[in-house]
Design an enzyme around this catalytic site. Structure first.
Site, PDB file in Angstrom:
ATOM      1  N   HIS A   1      -4.865   9.902  -1.702  1.00 10.80           N
ATOM      2  CA  HIS A   1      -4.739  11.598  -0.618  1.00 10.80           C
ATOM      3  C   HIS A   1      -4.895  11.911  -1.862  1.00 10.80           C
ATOM      4  O   HIS A   1      -3.869  13.391  -2.279  1.00 10.80           O
ATOM      5  CB  HIS A   1      -3.825  11.347   0.393  1.00 10.80           C
ATOM      6  CG  HIS A   1      -4.455  10.448   1.314  1.00 10.80           C
ATOM      7  ND1 HIS A   1      -5.455   9.836   2.039  1.00 10.80           N
ATOM      8  CD2 HIS A   1      -3.328   9.091   2.025  1.00 10.80           C
ATOM      9  CE1 HIS A   1      -5.155   8.899   3.216  1.00 10.80           C
ATOM     10  NE2 HIS A   1      -4.082   8.421   2.985  1.00 10.80           N
TER      11      HIS A   1
ATOM     12  N   ASN B   1       0.708  -1.404  -0.065  1.00 11.42           N
ATOM     13  CA  ASN B   1      -0.115   0.203  -0.002  1.00 11.42           C
ATOM     14  C   ASN B   1       0.932   1.206  -0.085  1.00 11.42           C
ATOM     15  O   ASN B   1       1.857   1.518   0.283  1.00 11.42           O
ATOM     16  CB  ASN B   1      -1.037  -0.307   1.236  1.00 11.42           C
ATOM     17  CG  ASN B   1      -1.995   1.160   1.421  1.00 11.42           C
ATOM     18  OD1 ASN B   1      -3.030   1.608   0.535  1.00 11.42           O
ATOM     19  ND2 ASN B   1      -1.924   1.693   2.337  1.00 11.42           N
TER      20      ASN B   1
ATOM     21  N   GLU C   1      -7.797   5.223   0.192  1.00 10.58           N
ATOM     22  CA  GLU C   1      -7.687   6.070   1.450  1.00 10.58           C
ATOM     23  C   GLU C   1      -8.382   7.006   1.022  1.00 10.58           C
ATOM     24  O   GLU C   1      -7.601   7.726   1.524  1.00 10.58           O
ATOM     25  CB  GLU C   1      -6.648   6.022   2.208  1.00 10.58           C
ATOM     26  CG  GLU C   1      -5.803   4.243   2.659  1.00 10.58           C
ATOM     27  CD  GLU C   1      -4.276   5.206   4.030  1.00 10.58           C
ATOM     28  OE1 GLU C   1      -4.004   5.734   3.949  1.00 10.58           O
ATOM     29  OE2 GLU C   1      -3.385   3.750   3.766  1.00 10.58           O
TER      30      GLU C   1
END
Length: 556
Positions: A238, A202, A266
């Site tokens: 993000h 990740n 995320e």
């Protein structure tokens, strides 16, 4: 592994409620979502929609209402990280992590593990290890945590953020002391501990084709060729409003073509604050683009939002002047992004309905007892057409608790101080009552502070107008502390934005810190390491005075 897609029938109405952060208590407000839950809509595409859970927020009705309704996958925001699960070597603490797992199971949602190996949020003891000792500690940690949740976790972020933006290896403690092989070692340890979980890498800033994503692509290709266990790659996403990479879909597809699953892990999309209609419209378009990219790639398992509400987003603490990055605003009202996501997923219109009637206001609020550090309250029960779910308690205009009972004891207060209290009832749909009458309570006068029973070491690492604070608290007394409280004051107006390994509350310059579920007891002679991200205005003088349970501490 065989993937389970969304096993729970969901209700189809949601009332979201404005929370209180001002000194004036507002009247009840509600907003009802009439579309099909996002998790249900995504399931028809074979995808899941997840969110990062802070289990400590589940007692907050607005948070719980959205969490219960919308999502088909749950990931712990911090609860499964190394500092939370193994604060001391070989000593594991499962409280918060188990709460995340239990919540996912109760919801019938998939459980996603985050994260086993990461250079951040490491307990201090890991930093002191070298060579073989560090490798052993890492693989032992991976086996223990993955093994504890074996059979429950769908996929693990085994290694998190191992690369720099230029495609080179991040010079973390693992890279510096173990070399390139540590990622492979961690993956093999995870496979041994849980053969059925998918194992992922990740990282952030990999959402388009660039040097960093290509370096990870090459690593995955090498692992697949050599039989190293690797099943999936996470793209954190993000993002910034208006800057969704044009190669996002192409990037996801090239990894999928290697024979691994991909996931947006995320997602948040930040903007310069304050938000306005134009920025929110662009943000909605950007969220739609990201979800559409996942729909366009067969091996994209879904999208995870990094939180629910702007109220608790990590963004403002790390990117001063930016925020409003999530799909629900500070008051849990869905933003335009919600409708955009629902449209992309083809969410069905479930029409109006549901519970829109607020409970009656609590009556008879009264003080039932005081000590030097606490005030006890009681009130008469409210009524509701469906049923009262709980009560929100406000001290001096700010919510301090949500309880199911008609009584509450406010602890950790300063001796000889007066506070004004009020209570509001909330039902299961999130409808808030009008405010009760107020009552003033005053703690008893104290007899002075004991000294010499604790030591605090405080360090801060600053950048621009942000900083990371690290605190080590040592109990120098001969008695264990249960449910400890640390207090200190910032000298230059600094603010805590986001913390870990503890709960943080700030009023003015004063910060009150209480334990996380896994470190409530601080044994005699024992220490606990906690930390937070903060903001400052250019001057970041360190606090010089700390108290632990009212006792002044020495500052190391």
């Amino acid at each position: 592994m065989t993937r389970t897609i969304w096993r729970r029938p969901l209700t189809t109405t949601l009332a979201t409620t404005a929370l209180v952060a001002a000194t004036v208590l507002p009247v009840a407000t509600t907003a009802t979502a009439a579309t099909e839950p996002l998790g249900d809509a995504a399931a028809r595409h074979g995808k899941t929609v997840g969110f990062a859970l802070d289990p400590g927020r589940l007692s907050e009705s607005g948070y719980r209402a959205v969490a219960d309704r919308e999502f088909s996958l749950v990931v712990g925001e911090n609860a499964m990280k190394w500092d939370a699960t193994e604060p001391a070597r070989g000593s594991f603490s499962w409280g918060a992590a188990d709460r995340v797992a239990s919540y996912a199971a109760a919801q019938g949602a998939d459980l996603y593990g985050h994260t086993l190996v990461w250079h951040q949020q490491l307990p201090g003891w890991v930093q002191g290890l070298t060579g073989t000792e560090l490798r052993t500690a890492m693989t032992d940690h991976v086996r223990a945590v993955a093994g504890h949740f074996a059979g429950d976790v769908e996929a693990w972020d085994v290694v998190n953020e191992a690369f720099e933006d230029d495609g080179s290896r991040r010079q973390s403690v693992f890279q510096q002391r173990l070399g390139d092989g540590y990622i492979e070692d961690a993956l093999r340890a995870a496979r041994a501990a849980d053969p059925d979980a998918d194992l992922c890498l990740n990282d952030y800033s990999t959402d388009g084709i660039n040097a960093k994503s290509t370096a990870i692509y090459d690593l995955v290709a090498d692992f697949k060729a050599r039989g190293v266990p690797i099943d999936c790659v996470g793209f954190q996403a993000h993002l910034i409003v208006g800057q969704v990479p044009s190669t996002l879909t192409q990037d996801l597809r090239r990894f999928a073509d290697l024979g691994v699953d991909v996931r947006i892990t995320e997602l948040d999309i930040r903007m310069n604050t304050p938000a306005d209609a134009q920025k929110l419209a662009q943000q909605a378009s950007d969220y739609a683009k990201v979800f559409q990219a996942c729909l366009d790639v067969d091996r994209c398992t879904g999208v995870t939002l990094w939180g629910i509400t702007d109220r608790y987003s990590w963004i403002p603490g790390v990117f001063p002047g930016q925020g409003a990055a999530l799909v629900w605003d500070d008051a849990y009202a869905p933003k335009p992004a919600y409708a955009a996501i629902a449209e992309v997923l083809g969410a069905r219109d479930d029409g109006p309905g549901g519970d829109e009637q607020a409970p009656s206001a609590p009556t008879g609020l009264r003080v039932t007892g005081t000590t030097t550090s606490s005030i006890s309250l009681a009130w008469n029960a409210s009524t509701d057409d469906v049923g009262v779910a709980g009560y929100r308690v406000f001290r001096d205009g700010t919510q301090v608790a949500e309880v199911a009972a008609t009584s509450f004891t406010d602890t950790g207060l300063t001796a000889g101080t007066a506070h004004v209290y009020a209570v509001r009832a909330v039902d299961a749909a999130g409808n808030l009552s009008a405010t009760s009458g107020t009552v003033t309570g005053e703690t008893e006068e104290g007899g002075g502070e004991p000294t010499g029973t604790c030591t605090v070491a405080y360090t801060a690492s600053s950048w621009n107008t942000g900083f990371t604070g690290s605190i080590r608290i040592t109990n120098d007394s001969t008695t264990a502390l249960h449910g400890w409280t640390l207090r200190f004051a910032f000298p230059d107006g600094q603010t805590v934005q986001q913390g870990w390994s503890a709960q943080y509350a700030q009023q003015g310059s004063t910060v009150t810190v209480t334990p996380a579920p896994w470190n409530t007891t601080l044994g005699a002679g024992a220490s606990v390491d906690i930390g937070f991200n903060g903001a400052h205005s250019g001057i970041n003088t360190e606090p010089t005075s700390f108290t632990l349970d009212g006792a002044a501490c020495e500052v190391a």
